[in-house]
Design a protein around this motif. Sequence first.
Motif, PDB file in Angstrom:
ATOM      1  N   HIS A  27      48.737  28.236  40.505  1.00 54.40           N
ATOM      2  CA  HIS A  27      48.607  28.850  39.444  1.00 54.40           C
ATOM      3  C   HIS A  27      47.646  28.168  38.582  1.00 54.40           C
ATOM      4  O   HIS A  27      46.736  27.450  39.120  1.00 54.40           O
ATOM      5  N   THR A  28      47.455  28.498  37.238  1.00 51.41           N
ATOM      6  CA  THR A  28      46.516  27.890  36.175  1.00 51.41           C
ATOM      7  C   THR A  28      47.328  27.399  35.168  1.00 51.41           C
ATOM      8  O   THR A  28      48.382  27.802  34.938  1.00 51.41           O
ATOM      9  N   SER A  32      46.337  26.222  30.918  1.00 52.57           N
ATOM     10  CA  SER A  32      45.461  26.293  30.016  1.00 52.57           C
ATOM     11  C   SER A  32      46.087  25.696  28.629  1.00 52.57           C
ATOM     12  O   SER A  32      47.156  25.997  28.304  1.00 52.57           O
ATOM     13  N   VAL A  33      45.057  24.747  28.128  1.00 48.12           N
ATOM     14  CA  VAL A  33      45.708  24.326  26.652  1.00 48.12           C
ATOM     15  C   VAL A  33      45.317  25.232  25.374  1.00 48.12           C
ATOM     16  O   VAL A  33      44.156  25.649  25.561  1.00 48.12           O
ATOM     17  N   LEU A  34      46.298  25.424  24.533  1.00 49.07           N
ATOM     18  CA  LEU A  34      46.175  26.408  23.625  1.00 49.07           C
ATOM     19  C   LEU A  34      45.732  25.611  22.401  1.00 49.07           C
ATOM     20  O   LEU A  34      45.876  24.499  22.254  1.00 49.07           O
ATOM     21  N   ALA A  35      45.035  26.308  21.554  1.00 51.08           N
ATOM     22  CA  ALA A  35      44.852  25.707  20.107  1.00 51.08           C
ATOM     23  C   ALA A  35      46.013  24.957  19.449  1.00 51.08           C
ATOM     24  O   ALA A  35      45.810  24.085  18.599  1.00 51.08           O
ATOM     25  N   ASN A  36      47.097  25.530  19.543  1.00 53.37           N
ATOM     26  CA  ASN A  36      48.428  25.209  18.946  1.00 53.37           C
ATOM     27  C   ASN A  36      48.940  24.093  19.732  1.00 53.37           C
ATOM     28  O   ASN A  36      50.150  23.492  19.345  1.00 53.37           O
ATOM     29  N   GLY A  37      48.426  23.604  20.602  1.00 56.33           N
ATOM     30  CA  GLY A  37      48.970  22.342  21.275  1.00 56.33           C
ATOM     31  C   GLY A  37      49.754  22.749  22.494  1.00 56.33           C
ATOM     32  O   GLY A  37      50.223  21.817  23.270  1.00 56.33           O
ATOM     33  N   LYS A  38      50.278  23.944  22.570  1.00 56.88           N
ATOM     34  CA  LYS A  38      50.883  24.429  23.959  1.00 56.88           C
ATOM     35  C   LYS A  38      50.181  24.448  25.155  1.00 56.88           C
ATOM     36  O   LYS A  38      48.854  24.671  24.980  1.00 56.88           O
ATOM     37  N   MET A  39      50.816  24.507  26.148  1.00 59.05           N
ATOM     38  CA  MET A  39      50.247  24.730  27.556  1.00 59.05           C
ATOM     39  C   MET A  39      50.572  26.043  27.946  1.00 59.05           C
ATOM     40  O   MET A  39      51.966  26.412  28.232  1.00 59.05           O
ATOM     41  N   LEU A  40      49.878  26.822  28.467  1.00 54.54           N
ATOM     42  CA  LEU A  40      50.031  28.330  29.114  1.00 54.54           C
ATOM     43  C   LEU A  40      49.976  27.810  30.625  1.00 54.54           C
ATOM     44  O   LEU A  40      48.753  27.512  31.160  1.00 54.54           O
ATOM     45  N   VAL A  41      50.973  28.316  31.401  1.00 54.77           N
ATOM     46  CA  VAL A  41      50.982  28.059  32.943  1.00 54.77           C
ATOM     47  C   VAL A  41      51.278  29.638  33.372  1.00 54.77           C
ATOM     48  O   VAL A  41      51.855  30.489  32.858  1.00 54.77           O
ATOM     49  N   THR A  42      50.185  30.261  33.983  1.00 55.92           N
ATOM     50  CA  THR A  42      50.208  31.652  34.532  1.00 55.92           C
ATOM     51  C   THR A  42      50.082  31.720  36.251  1.00 55.92           C
ATOM     52  O   THR A  42      49.613  30.886  36.862  1.00 55.92           O
ATOM     53  N   GLY A  43      50.960  32.850  36.561  1.00 53.82           N
ATOM     54  CA  GLY A  43      50.845  33.252  37.772  1.00 53.82           C
ATOM     55  C   GLY A  43      51.225  32.187  38.933  1.00 53.82           C
ATOM     56  O   GLY A  43      52.174  31.385  38.692  1.00 53.82           O
ATOM     57  N   GLY A  44      50.490  32.415  39.878  1.00 54.11           N
ATOM     58  CA  GLY A  44      50.738  31.432  41.125  1.00 54.11           C
ATOM     59  C   GLY A  44      51.750  32.072  42.101  1.00 54.11           C
ATOM     60  O   GLY A  44      51.693  33.439  42.222  1.00 54.11           O
TER      61      GLY A  44
END
Length: 343
Positions: A309-310, A312-324
């Motif tokens: 998966h991947t 990504s750190v967002l500007a709002n401080g959250k972490m986005l985890v995608t796919g995999g």
Amino acid sequence: MKTLKYLHLAWSKTGSMNHARRDHAAFTLKNGKVLVCGGFDNGAMASAELYDPSTENWTTIDSMNNARGEHTVSLLNNGKLLITGGLSSREFLNSTELYDPSNETWTITGSMNDPRGEHMASVLTNGKVLVSGGYGNGHWLNSAELYDPSTEIWTTTGSMNSARSQHTSSVLPNGRVLVTGGHISRDALNSAELYDPSTETWTTIDSMNGTRSEHTASVLMNGNVLVTGGFDNNARGSAELYNPLTGLWTITGSMNHKRWKHTATVLANGKVLVIGGFEHNALTSAELYDPLTETWTIIDDMNVARGEHTTSVLANGKMLVTGGSPGGTSLKGAELYLSLQTN
């Protein structure tokens, strides 16, 4: 040394991608959106899409010129993203292309000298992009090359001392590039070497304590490099630190879960978040490494088990985890986490 302390995190599902994918690439753009491109789902994919954190929705954009997975993405100083190589449905690629966030378009740029996938790319302090190793033309590669964004031309640079793929490549505070581990055929490596951009040469340094491939390497705020997990016939849970000032490797606290094909991200507070991956099966587990205590803290599990998966750190401080992949198939689901503890 492990810790049994648990840190409560808020995981939440967010909008699913329009296409399931694994071994794709993702990058947070300066406008706050996240670009996801390529990957595999019953073959290599050319499709790309953007995630908008304000709406938590995905929008399909123009596809890349070439379908590819196991490729790299690098942010250039001019704001464009460079996509390199990877595996198509039939062959390893030497093609590269640029994504321009200002108009959401893809353009073909200069081709690499060697087709390669499972390679690594690092943006040097001079703005050029160093690509190293990988697999292509039926063999594992020790070759390396440089991309110059001003000319869009690739030039061959010094070759590594050891061929390797699925290794790591980290730019150190002194501008040199640390390459660790990887594998040749089924043999995982413990070797490491440094690339000096001023001389375009590689120097073999002390080896890691453990052999590992498909691991992670993270440059900490103190300049040390944390290497975690990986695979060598079995998943590894060990971790070690490289000190650029002394050139030495030291063993640090092991993770609570063995894992490979996971992700590791340095957070704003200096801790390192490790998510998912595989042991025998795909994992939902996540944990935090504290460089001050050299210990790992278990945190709440993701909603879905995944590796490849991947994050990504967002500007709002959250972490986005995608796919995999949960193992054998590809996922389109995505999720977010936000720590309820800030220190």
